[in-house]
Design an enzyme around this catalytic site. Structure first.
Site, PDB file in Angstrom:
ATOM      1  N   ARG A   1       0.813  -1.226   0.000  1.00  0.00           N
ATOM      2  CA  ARG A   1       0.000   0.000   0.000  1.00  0.00           C
ATOM      3  C   ARG A   1       0.841   1.268   0.000  1.00  0.00           C
ATOM      4  NH1 ARG A   1      -5.578  -1.018   1.600  1.00  0.00           N
ATOM      5  NH2 ARG A   1      -5.963  -3.002   0.600  1.00  0.00           N
TER       6      ARG A   1
ATOM      7  N   ARG B   1      -3.723   6.273  -0.184  1.00  0.00           N
ATOM      8  CA  ARG B   1      -4.236   7.466   0.483  1.00  0.00           C
ATOM      9  C   ARG B   1      -3.273   8.185   1.409  1.00  0.00           C
ATOM     10  NH1 ARG B   1      -9.574   4.573   2.413  1.00  0.00           N
ATOM     11  NH2 ARG B   1      -8.041   2.909   2.469  1.00  0.00           N
TER      12      ARG B   1
ATOM     13  N   ARG C   1      -6.734  10.932  -7.940  1.00  0.00           N
ATOM     14  CA  ARG C   1      -7.905  10.056  -7.806  1.00  0.00           C
ATOM     15  C   ARG C   1      -9.222  10.831  -7.641  1.00  0.00           C
ATOM     16  NH1 ARG C   1      -8.804   5.486  -5.287  1.00  0.00           N
ATOM     17  NH2 ARG C   1     -10.913   6.202  -5.670  1.00  0.00           N
TER      18      ARG C   1
ATOM     19  N   ASP D   1      -6.227  -3.777  -7.440  1.00  0.00           N
ATOM     20  CA  ASP D   1      -6.810  -4.346  -6.224  1.00  0.00           C
ATOM     21  C   ASP D   1      -7.027  -5.834  -6.443  1.00  0.00           C
ATOM     22  OD1 ASP D   1      -8.059  -3.381  -3.518  1.00  0.00           O
ATOM     23  OD2 ASP D   1      -9.356  -4.971  -4.278  1.00  0.00           O
TER      24      ASP D   1
ATOM     25  N   TYR E   1     -14.101 -12.879   0.506  1.00  0.00           N
ATOM     26  CA  TYR E   1     -14.916 -11.762  -0.003  1.00  0.00           C
ATOM     27  C   TYR E   1     -16.121 -12.271  -0.788  1.00  0.00           C
ATOM     28  CZ  TYR E   1     -11.527  -8.273   1.494  1.00  0.00           C
ATOM     29  OH  TYR E   1     -10.720  -7.470   2.260  1.00  0.00           O
TER      30      TYR E   1
HETATM   31  O1  CP3 Z   1       0.333   0.141  -3.148  1.00  0.00           O
HETATM   32  C1  CP3 Z   1      -0.114  -1.044  -3.225  1.00  0.00           C
HETATM   33  O2  CP3 Z   1       0.101  -1.886  -2.346  1.00  0.00           O
HETATM   34  C2  CP3 Z   1      -0.840  -1.473  -4.481  1.00  0.00           C
HETATM   35  C3  CP3 Z   1      -2.236  -1.343  -4.453  1.00  0.00           C
HETATM   36  C4  CP3 Z   1      -3.154  -2.288  -3.696  1.00  0.00           C
HETATM   37  C5  CP3 Z   1      -4.476  -1.902  -3.375  1.00  0.00           C
HETATM   38  N1  CP3 Z   1      -5.108  -2.969  -2.864  1.00  0.00           N
HETATM   39  C6  CP3 Z   1      -5.036  -0.582  -3.636  1.00  0.00           C
HETATM   40  C7  CP3 Z   1      -6.219  -0.150  -2.870  1.00  0.00           C
HETATM   41  C8  CP3 Z   1      -2.989  -3.600  -3.286  1.00  0.00           C
HETATM   42  C9  CP3 Z   1      -1.767  -4.496  -3.336  1.00  0.00           C
HETATM   43  C10 CP3 Z   1      -4.244  -4.035  -2.756  1.00  0.00           C
HETATM   44  C11 CP3 Z   1      -4.504  -5.400  -2.283  1.00  0.00           C
HETATM   45  C12 CP3 Z   1      -5.676  -5.651  -1.452  1.00  0.00           C
HETATM   46  N2  CP3 Z   1      -6.964  -5.201  -1.598  1.00  0.00           N
HETATM   47  C13 CP3 Z   1      -5.676  -6.556  -0.369  1.00  0.00           C
HETATM   48  C14 CP3 Z   1      -4.480  -7.335   0.093  1.00  0.00           C
HETATM   49  C15 CP3 Z   1      -3.553  -6.474   0.858  1.00  0.00           C
HETATM   50  C16 CP3 Z   1      -3.968  -6.183   2.271  1.00  0.00           C
HETATM   51  O3  CP3 Z   1      -4.073  -5.006   2.595  1.00  0.00           O
HETATM   52  O4  CP3 Z   1      -4.162  -7.148   3.020  1.00  0.00           O
HETATM   53  C17 CP3 Z   1      -6.975  -6.590   0.167  1.00  0.00           C
HETATM   54  C18 CP3 Z   1      -7.431  -7.391   1.348  1.00  0.00           C
HETATM   55  C19 CP3 Z   1      -7.788  -5.723  -0.636  1.00  0.00           C
HETATM   56  C20 CP3 Z   1      -9.235  -5.450  -0.467  1.00  0.00           C
HETATM   57  C21 CP3 Z   1      -9.443  -4.002  -0.237  1.00  0.00           C
HETATM   58  N3  CP3 Z   1      -9.462  -3.054  -1.248  1.00  0.00           N
HETATM   59  C22 CP3 Z   1      -9.568  -3.310   0.997  1.00  0.00           C
HETATM   60  C23 CP3 Z   1      -9.607  -3.961   2.364  1.00  0.00           C
HETATM   61  C24 CP3 Z   1      -9.648  -1.939   0.701  1.00  0.00           C
HETATM   62  C25 CP3 Z   1      -9.705  -0.769   1.670  1.00  0.00           C
HETATM   63  C26 CP3 Z   1     -11.065  -0.171   1.839  1.00  0.00           C
HETATM   64  C27 CP3 Z   1     -10.954   1.220   2.426  1.00  0.00           C
HETATM   65  O5  CP3 Z   1     -11.391   2.157   1.766  1.00  0.00           O
HETATM   66  O6  CP3 Z   1     -10.425   1.350   3.551  1.00  0.00           O
HETATM   67  C28 CP3 Z   1      -9.577  -1.814  -0.699  1.00  0.00           C
HETATM   68  C29 CP3 Z   1      -9.573  -0.557  -1.465  1.00  0.00           C
HETATM   69  C30 CP3 Z   1      -8.238  -0.110  -1.908  1.00  0.00           C
HETATM   70  N4  CP3 Z   1      -7.340  -0.880  -2.572  1.00  0.00           N
HETATM   71  C31 CP3 Z   1      -7.691   1.195  -1.759  1.00  0.00           C
HETATM   72  C32 CP3 Z   1      -6.431   1.182  -2.371  1.00  0.00           C
HETATM   73  C33 CP3 Z   1      -5.458   2.320  -2.540  1.00  0.00           C
HETATM   74  C34 CP3 Z   1      -8.382   2.363  -1.100  1.00  0.00           C
HETATM   75  C35 CP3 Z   1      -9.386   2.945  -2.052  1.00  0.00           C
HETATM   76  C36 CP3 Z   1      -9.194   4.382  -2.376  1.00  0.00           C
HETATM   77  O7  CP3 Z   1      -8.079   4.932  -2.343  1.00  0.00           O
HETATM   78  O8  CP3 Z   1     -10.216   5.005  -2.738  1.00  0.00           O
END
Ligand code: CP3
Length: 363
Positions: free
Chosen positions: A46, A50, A59, A95, A170
């Site tokens: 991550r 954000r 974004r 994602d 999920y």
């Molecule tokens: O920088 C990186 O690591 C690459 C981008 C990345 C994202 N998601 C972007 C994202 C990666 C590798 C993921 C993987 C991901 N997504 C996982 C495995 C990693 C982990 O954290 O365990 C999981 C479980 C997800 C599912 C998911 N997607 C979640 C739990 C969330 C967060 C929800 C929230 O808003 O708090 C997302 C959304 C997400 N994926 C965001 C980002 C940057 C946030 C959305 C946004 O910025 O609007």
């Protein structure tokens, strides 16, 4: 086979990116292969997202899933943390649910919640909705990865996918879940349906990782974020065969495969056995003990608690030093957090941490 990594001149690359040699020679890939490194490589799960004002800016007004399908935007967001923090690897911005969306599963990523599935997968009839993935389903991934490898020069690009268990959670729950109760109900109550579901997901995930490697990813990470919810015997019987299938699907490329989960202290040995080259360790287990549990012949990645970044610099450095000390005798250590960067993290704390690890480990 794997696309050739384009060779770019220093002028073609944004400042701050490595341009002197190929990704193959980078500290990150050397550490994955357990070769001597010029310094301990660092990247953060991550790292794009954000915590960065420049991310929030690009974004603005674009939904998360839409942004994952826009190659120029994906390229820009992937490069942002590399430019800012000088990390040793980029992780492709996407994602774990993108391949599911690509094969037609109706889902959305809700801000502050995570992935939400319109019609959860709970019966044998539902499995028919999980068709195989082809490169044509994700043209934006191939396009963005081509742009990225050209821009990144010698900085490696990490591709990724969600592991079958975490994706199944999920899909079966319909969204994020604390206890995974419906998922476990299927796993224990209908083992055949569960095995078939994980098998489908393994095929999709394997195909998705292949697309990324063919498009130029230098390494791939399988995120099994929620697998720590399982006891070792259940993991071995009900989950490990599907993860093995994913790692086998991409073994012939020779690209390092990283296996990550959280709360996995009791699973590290089995995760090592599942076939990855590098295993992630979270902050609950010290790196040397983690490496011992993972077993010989594997590199390890981790493991600063992401919450430590909210402490003053001296405290962050003291905790980072503990990680480095615990990992000092290991062949193949990649410095990372034990889980993703939290959105309210001060980005300067991340930049300072990269500098600190590089300084402390320069050989
Ligand atoms: O920088 C990186 O690591 C690459 C981008 C990345 C994202 N998601 C972007 C994202 C990666 C590798 C993921 C993987 C991901 N997504 C996982 C495995 C990693 C982990 O954290 O365990 C999981 C479980 C997800 C599912 C998911 N997607 C979640 C739990 C969330 C967060 C929800 C929230 O808003 O708090 C997302 C959304 C997400 N994926 C965001 C980002 C940057 C946030 C959305 C946004 O910025 O609007």
């Amino acid at each position: 086979m794997r696309a050739k990594i384009p060779c770019v001149s220093a002028n073609d690359s944004p400042s701050g990116l490595q341009t002197t040699s190929a990704p193959h020679e980078s500290a990150f890939l050397k550490a994955c292969r357990r070769e001597p490194v010029p310094h301990t490589p660092v990247w953060f799960m991550r790292q794009a997202g954000r915590s960065l004002p420049e991310y929030l800016k690009v974004r603005e007004g674009i939904a998360m899933l839409d942004s994952c399908m826009m190659p120029e935007l994906v390229t820009e967001i992937t490069l942002q943390p590399v430019r800012r923090h000088k990390v040793d690897a980029a992780i492709y911005f996407s994602d774990i649910v993108v391949p599911l969306k690509a094969i037609g599963i109706d889902l959305d990523i809700k801000p502050g919640i995570g992935p939400v599935i319109a019609e959860p997968i709970r019966t044998r009839a539902d499995l028919a909705r999980l068709r195989d993935l082809t490169p044509e389903d994700v043209p934006y991934v191939t396009e963005a990865m081509g742009m990225l490898t050209a821009e990144l020069g010698a900085t490696p690009l990490i591709g990724f996918a969600g592991a079958p268990f975490t994706l199944a959670s999920y899909l079966v729950e319909g969204g994020p879940s604390r206890n995974h109760e419906r998922t476990k109900a299927m796993m224990y109550g209908d083992p055949e349906l569960w095995a078939d579901l994980l098998d489908r997901l393994a095929a999709i995930t394997g195909a998705f990782l292949k697309v990324q490697i063919e498009a130029g990813a230098s390494a791939v990470q399988l995120f099994d974020s929620w697998v720590g919810a399982l006891a070792p015997a259940d993991y071995r019987r009900s989950v490990m065969p599907a993860s093995v299938k994913v790692f086998d699907a991409v073994a012939s490329y020779g690209v390092p495969r990283i296996h990550f989960g959280t709360g996995t202290g009791e699973l590290l040995g089995l995760m090592g056995e599942a076939g990855a080259d590098v295993v992630g360790v979270d902050w609950r287990v010290p790196m040397d003990e983690g490496a011992r549990r993972v077993g010989p012949g594997k590199a390890v990645q981790g493991n600063l608690d992401p919450a430590v970044l909210f402490a003053p610099t001296e405290a962050v450095e003291a905790k980072a030093r503990e990680v480095l000390d615990a990992a000092a005798g290991l062949e193949g250590h990649i410095f990372n957090l034990g889980h993703g960067v939290m959105p309210t993290t001060d980005p300067d704390a991340l930049t300072r941490l990269v500098e600190y690890v590089h300084e402390q480990t320069a050989r």
